[in-house]
Scaffold this motif. Sequence first.
Motif, short mmCIF file in Angstrom:
data_model
loop_
_atom_site.label_atom_id
_atom_site.label_comp_id
_atom_site.label_asym_id
_atom_site.label_seq_id
_atom_site.Cartn_x
_atom_site.Cartn_y
_atom_site.Cartn_z
N GLN A 15 0.81 -1.22 0.00
CA GLN A 15 0.00 0.00 0.00
C GLN A 15 0.84 1.27 0.00
OE1 GLN A 15 -2.21 -1.48 3.63
NE2 GLN A 15 -3.93 -0.59 2.50
N PHE A 19 -0.18 5.26 0.71
CA PHE A 19 0.30 6.03 1.85
C PHE A 19 1.02 7.30 1.40
CE2 PHE A 19 0.55 1.70 4.08
CZ PHE A 19 -0.69 1.86 4.66
N GLN A 22 -1.61 9.83 0.69
CA GLN A 22 -2.16 10.32 1.96
C GLN A 22 -1.20 11.31 2.62
OE1 GLN A 22 -2.84 7.26 4.87
NE2 GLN A 22 -3.47 8.70 6.46
N LEU A 90 7.20 1.68 7.33
CA LEU A 90 6.60 0.72 6.41
C LEU A 90 7.29 -0.64 6.50
CD1 LEU A 90 6.20 2.81 3.09
CD2 LEU A 90 4.47 2.38 4.85
N ALA A 106 1.01 2.83 9.22
CA ALA A 106 1.42 4.02 8.44
C ALA A 106 0.31 5.05 8.35
CB ALA A 106 1.87 3.59 7.04
N LYS A 107 -0.92 4.61 8.15
CA LYS A 107 -2.04 5.54 8.03
C LYS A 107 -2.21 6.34 9.32
CE LYS A 107 -6.96 5.75 6.81
NZ LYS A 107 -8.15 4.97 6.38
N ILE A 110 0.67 8.88 9.79
CA ILE A 110 0.48 10.09 8.99
C ILE A 110 -0.53 11.02 9.66
CG2 ILE A 110 -0.37 10.98 6.77
CD1 ILE A 110 0.76 8.34 5.54
#
Length: 297
Positions: A15, A19, A22, A90, A106-107, A110
Motif C-alpha cells: 500500500q 500512503f 495520503q 513501512l 502508516a495511516k 500520517i
Amino acid sequence: MKAMIVVNPSSGSEQAEEFVTQLETRLREQFKEIVTKETQEAGDAEKFSSQAALEGYDAIFLMGGDGTINEGINGIAKQDYHPLIGVIPLGTINNFARVLGISMNAKVAINQLDFKNTKKVDIGKVNDLFFVSTVSVGSIPETVQHVDDEAKSKLGPLAYVMEGVKALNDDETSVFRMKLDGDDFEGNYSMLVIGLSKSVSGIGTVFSSAEIDDGYLYMLCLKKSTAVEKMKLIPELLRASDDYSEKLVLKKFKLADLKSKEGKEFTTTVDGNKGPKFPVHLEVYKQLLTVYVPKLN
C-alpha cells in the motif's frame, strides 16, 4: 516552505503508493512545495536525503523500514544543514519509529503528524556510518543480515527470530579489547549489542535506563553460554530493569574503540544491515537531529 518525501515503495507494504498520496495531502497543510522520490536501489535514500539537505529543504519525510531510515539519516547527518525529519514506518521492525512513539500503522502515523511537535535525538556513528538504533557483533546478529525481503514480507519479525534461533548453539567467543571513554577493558564475549535507546529490534526494555536524547551509547556483552542459557536470558531483556545476570555485562559510554585481540575481522550489523568490519570506532552525537513526534509524546 518545501518538503521531500523519500519512500521505499517495496518496503513492508504493497500500500506504499496509497500512503504516499495520503502523506502528500497531509503535508499540503504545512508545505507549499512537495517533492516525492522513490528509491530503486541501495543508496538512493541517502542520495535523495543528502540532495534535499544541500538544497535547503525545510523537512524530509522518510517512508520505509529501518534500512531506508538509516540511509536517509546518513544523507542528512553528513551535511552541515539538517532539515526536520518525519518518519513513516513501512518496514518489519521499525525500531527508530517505536522509540519515538510513532504508530506502526502508516495511516495512523500520517494522521498523528504534528508539525509543531518535535524532539531532538541522538545519532550514533560507527566508523563512517551513522546509525539510529543499534550496532551488534556476533553470530546471532549476523543472521539478521541473511533475512531476505520475501521472508520479511511474509513473516514479519518472526523471520528474524527464526534465523536467530539457528545461531543459538554457537557458543564461540572472542576476546574483545575496548577503549571506552579513555578507559581500557578486555573481555571474552560471544556477542556485543550497542544501542542508542531502550529499544533493540523492537524490544523496548533491553536498555531500560537509556534515552534517545541523553548523549550516551549503551552496550550489552554476552559471555560464553549454551543455547539453554541464552534462552533463559530472554526474560531479563523483557523487564524494565538493568539488573542483569552474570552472563550479561552492561557498559555505558560516549566514545569507544573496539577490536578483537585475535585480530578477527568481525562484520558488524548496523540497524539490521551489514556494517563495517572490525576494528571499529563508535561515538554519539548528542541531539544532532530534530524529528517530528506525535502529540502523545
